[in-house]
Scaffold this active site. Sequence first.
Site, PDB file in Angstrom:
ATOM      1  N   ASP A  80       0.715  -1.340   0.089  1.00 27.72           N
ATOM      2  CA  ASP A  80       0.014   0.113  -0.007  1.00 27.72           C
ATOM      3  C   ASP A  80       0.973   1.198  -0.006  1.00 27.72           C
ATOM      4  O   ASP A  80       0.407   2.371  -0.097  1.00 27.72           O
ATOM      5  CB  ASP A  80      -0.958   0.016   1.181  1.00 27.72           C
ATOM      6  CG  ASP A  80      -0.110  -0.079   2.524  1.00 27.72           C
ATOM      7  OD1 ASP A  80       0.669  -0.265   2.564  1.00 27.72           O
ATOM      8  OD2 ASP A  80      -1.189  -0.042   3.504  1.00 27.72           O
ATOM      9  N   SER A  81       2.207   0.950  -0.050  1.00 33.64           N
ATOM     10  CA  SER A  81       3.210   2.293  -0.112  1.00 33.64           C
ATOM     11  C   SER A  81       2.719   2.826  -1.661  1.00 33.64           C
ATOM     12  O   SER A  81       3.237   4.025  -1.713  1.00 33.64           O
ATOM     13  CB  SER A  81       4.714   1.770  -0.289  1.00 33.64           C
ATOM     14  OG  SER A  81       4.904   0.661  -0.956  1.00 33.64           O
ATOM     15  N   ASP A 125      -0.820  -6.318   0.339  1.00 31.92           N
ATOM     16  CA  ASP A 125      -1.331  -5.689   1.375  1.00 31.92           C
ATOM     17  C   ASP A 125      -2.810  -5.517   1.344  1.00 31.92           C
ATOM     18  O   ASP A 125      -3.292  -4.973   0.563  1.00 31.92           O
ATOM     19  CB  ASP A 125      -0.742  -4.082   1.614  1.00 31.92           C
ATOM     20  CG  ASP A 125       0.684  -4.062   2.298  1.00 31.92           C
ATOM     21  OD1 ASP A 125       0.915  -4.917   3.282  1.00 31.92           O
ATOM     22  OD2 ASP A 125       1.448  -3.043   1.739  1.00 31.92           O
ATOM     23  N   LYS A 174      -0.853  -9.427   3.511  1.00 31.15           N
ATOM     24  CA  LYS A 174      -0.235  -8.831   4.992  1.00 31.15           C
ATOM     25  C   LYS A 174      -1.259  -7.756   5.460  1.00 31.15           C
ATOM     26  O   LYS A 174      -1.871  -7.259   4.952  1.00 31.15           O
ATOM     27  CB  LYS A 174       1.150  -7.954   3.925  1.00 31.15           C
ATOM     28  CG  LYS A 174       1.726  -7.329   5.244  1.00 31.15           C
ATOM     29  CD  LYS A 174       3.275  -7.101   4.833  1.00 31.15           C
ATOM     30  CE  LYS A 174       3.354  -5.833   3.884  1.00 31.15           C
ATOM     31  NZ  LYS A 174       2.909  -4.438   4.505  1.00 31.15           N
ATOM     32  N   GLU A 198      -1.179  -5.222   8.976  1.00 26.65           N
ATOM     33  CA  GLU A 198      -0.383  -4.549   9.865  1.00 26.65           C
ATOM     34  C   GLU A 198      -0.979  -4.578  11.155  1.00 26.65           C
ATOM     35  O   GLU A 198      -2.167  -4.296  11.593  1.00 26.65           O
ATOM     36  CB  GLU A 198      -0.230  -2.791   9.534  1.00 26.65           C
ATOM     37  CG  GLU A 198       0.521  -2.816   8.197  1.00 26.65           C
ATOM     38  CD  GLU A 198       0.770  -1.483   7.876  1.00 26.65           C
ATOM     39  OE1 GLU A 198       0.441  -0.288   9.015  1.00 26.65           O
ATOM     40  OE2 GLU A 198       0.880  -0.972   6.913  1.00 26.65           O
ATOM     41  N   GLU A 204       9.271  -4.015  10.550  1.00 24.54           N
ATOM     42  CA  GLU A 204       9.739  -2.472  10.096  1.00 24.54           C
ATOM     43  C   GLU A 204      10.491  -1.504  11.250  1.00 24.54           C
ATOM     44  O   GLU A 204       9.724  -1.440  12.224  1.00 24.54           O
ATOM     45  CB  GLU A 204       8.543  -1.814   9.310  1.00 24.54           C
ATOM     46  CG  GLU A 204       9.019  -0.368   8.856  1.00 24.54           C
ATOM     47  CD  GLU A 204       7.960   0.104   7.814  1.00 24.54           C
ATOM     48  OE1 GLU A 204       7.143  -0.496   7.369  1.00 24.54           O
ATOM     49  OE2 GLU A 204       8.356   1.167   7.192  1.00 24.54           O
TER      50      GLU A 204
HETATM   51  O1  KIV Z   1       3.646  -1.098   1.612  1.00 23.27           O
HETATM   52  C1  KIV Z   1       4.908  -1.446   1.677  1.00 23.27           C
HETATM   53  O2  KIV Z   1       5.398  -1.064   0.766  1.00 23.27           O
HETATM   54  C2  KIV Z   1       5.314  -2.082   2.724  1.00 23.27           C
HETATM   55  C3  KIV Z   1       6.801  -2.073   2.914  1.00 23.27           C
HETATM   56  C4  KIV Z   1       7.233  -0.830   3.488  1.00 23.27           C
HETATM   57  C5  KIV Z   1       7.201  -3.262   3.564  1.00 23.27           C
HETATM   58  O3  KIV Z   1       4.601  -2.474   3.737  1.00 23.27           O
END
Ligand code: KIV
Length: 273
Positions: free
Chosen positions: A51-52, A90, A118, A120, A187
């Site tokens: 989600d970056s 994510d 993934k 968080e 992280e």
């Molecule tokens: O969204 C992302 O790119 C991430 C990385 C920072 C691990 O979660």
Amino acid sequence: MSNQITTKSVSLNTLNQRKLKQEKFSALTAYDALFAEMISSSGIEVILVGDSLGMVLQGHDSTLPVTLEHMVYHMQCVQKGNVSSLIMADLPFMSYASESQSLESAASLMRAGAHVVKLEGGAWLAESTRLLAERGIPVCAHMGLTPQSINRLGGYRVQGRNPEQASAMISEAKILENSGASIILLECVPVALAKEITETLSIPVIGIGAGPHTDGQIMVMHDMLGITPKAIKAPKFVKNFMPLSTDGIRGAFKAYALAVRNGEFPSPKESFE
Ligand code: KIV
């Protein structure tokens, strides 16, 4: 140590074997088919549809505006280009706020081609993790600095620096492993804490800003290509691999994979003691 590029499809089993043999593996984010192909054919074992993308593609200053629809779209693009990497995707902000929502949202990403989802958080994810795992959906639990909680954390800072926080992180990681998590991602965590978590757990641990002892390393693709958007200050753990390449972007991906495999990245310069 082999420098051979993997062409067989990477599975969770591959990563578990790597951990047992103490062979490091690498991961990078990708958001489209072209980069997914380049990353995967450069020998990088794991692709994260992160989600970056909210920050590096959409221009936001956090990951909070990213929706499940955005993630599904980018997941579909990445799946088209992927050659043999394991693809994690994510679950974006507020798409796993309840257990039933976690199942629905994860199913959308799996239908779009994800191999692992993934999430968080810490121990509060235990029940969702168990439900997902029981239904055949592998889970990666992202701990430490969790960007979706940036407003509660009060900034992009190293987590687990004091002994209470550190021991809480260790016990929460164990809870998530026992609940069925397949991977832990750490992280911005001090080197010694990441080492202890990696040695304590039997599942693979991937680090970003977590020092050299985790089983795998991950970076945001734009950061390792030296094209972090101007509005975002590149964190200390970022290394630009373009200057090491004699073959453009593909060469940078290969240099990163090799540096992780050989234990040369991250160095103390890119870690938090
Ligand atoms: O969204 C992302 O790119 C991430 C990385 C920072 C691990 O979660």
